[in-house]
Scaffold this motif. Structure first.
Motif, PDB file in Angstrom:
ATOM      1  N   MET A 192       0.890  -1.210  -0.037  1.00  0.00           N
ATOM      2  CA  MET A 192      -0.023  -0.170   0.101  1.00  0.00           C
ATOM      3  C   MET A 192       0.977   1.314  -0.054  1.00  0.00           C
ATOM      4  O   MET A 192       1.790   1.324   0.970  1.00  0.00           O
ATOM      5  N   LEU A 193       0.553   1.876  -0.913  1.00  0.00           N
ATOM      6  CA  LEU A 193       1.247   3.449  -1.004  1.00  0.00           C
ATOM      7  C   LEU A 193       0.302   4.403  -0.254  1.00  0.00           C
ATOM      8  O   LEU A 193      -0.805   4.502  -0.705  1.00  0.00           O
ATOM      9  N   LEU A 194       1.075   5.524   0.392  1.00  0.00           N
ATOM     10  CA  LEU A 194       0.096   6.191   0.854  1.00  0.00           C
ATOM     11  C   LEU A 194       0.473   7.655   0.411  1.00  0.00           C
ATOM     12  O   LEU A 194       1.816   8.187   0.511  1.00  0.00           O
ATOM     13  N   LEU A 195      -0.415   8.383  -0.100  1.00  0.00           N
ATOM     14  CA  LEU A 195      -0.193   9.712  -0.808  1.00  0.00           C
ATOM     15  C   LEU A 195      -0.447  10.822   0.156  1.00  0.00           C
ATOM     16  O   LEU A 195      -1.652  10.879   0.937  1.00  0.00           O
ATOM     17  N   THR A 196       0.484  11.649   0.367  1.00  0.00           N
ATOM     18  CA  THR A 196       0.264  12.738   1.711  1.00  0.00           C
ATOM     19  C   THR A 196       0.496  14.022   1.191  1.00  0.00           C
ATOM     20  O   THR A 196       1.304  14.104   0.183  1.00  0.00           O
ATOM     21  N   GLU A 197      -0.073  14.914   1.901  1.00  0.00           N
ATOM     22  CA  GLU A 197       0.283  16.181   1.615  1.00  0.00           C
ATOM     23  C   GLU A 197       0.271  16.879   3.101  1.00  0.00           C
ATOM     24  O   GLU A 197      -0.440  17.022   3.696  1.00  0.00           O
TER      25      GLU A 197
END
Length: 169
Positions: free
Chosen positions: A46-51
């Motif tokens: 699982m890749l976690l896309l963050t800002e």
């Protein structure tokens, strides 16, 4: 390890106690090609896309079918719903939820949606991955990578040659 032993190890622990605190993340503007590159590591599920520390999307390999153009953004193919769990959830309950749903990963967030880590059920479903597990695996991979670049006794450098040591990032 039996379910009874797993349950005993998780008593009085919360998800926050059993997470990987430095999971693989990408920025929200990551391309599909960048996401596919991160998934080339078979340990990344699982890749976690963050800002700015907030989770904006959780991406699985299956979210990126082969027909998608790699230059497109990965974020629209991700989702948060159903892929997160609060940090205060009892670890024993989280284990049962993952087993019941047939999942092995959930992003762990606080009440404001800030990413705290990743809950990772081990391959044998008998417990959770830890930061030390991840570090040990990374060290083993690094050791293996270096062994491919060292001259062996059967493949020694010619007399008078010098090995050039390169630095990797």
């Amino acid at each position: 390890m039996t379910d009874h032993r797993v349950a005993a190890e998780l008593i009085d622990k919360t998800v926050a106690d059993v997470i990987v605190r430095l999971p693989k993340t990408l920025p929200i503007d990551a391309s599909i090609t960048q996401a596919r590159g991160a998934f080339s590591d078979d340990h990344v599920h699982m890749l976690l896309l963050t800002e700015n520390g907030q989770l904006k999307g959780a991406l699985l390999r299956t979210d990126l079918p082969d027909h998608l153009d790699g230059t497109g953004a990965a974020l629209p193919h991700s989702r948060v719903s159903g892929r997160t769990i609060p940090a205060g959830t009892p670890a024993e309950l989280a284990h049962a939820i993952l087993l019941a749903c047939g999942q092995r990963r959930l992003a762990v967030v606080d009440v404001d949606g800030f990413l705290l880590g990743l809950l990772c059920l081990k391959r044998r479903l008998a417990g959770f991955c830890s930061d030390s597990d991840v570090a040990a695996r990374a060290a083993e991979l690094e050791k293996t990578a270096h062994s491919f670049h060292r001259p062996s006794s059967t493949n020694a450098l010619p007399s008078g040659s010098k090995a050039i040591r390169t630095r990797r990032s």
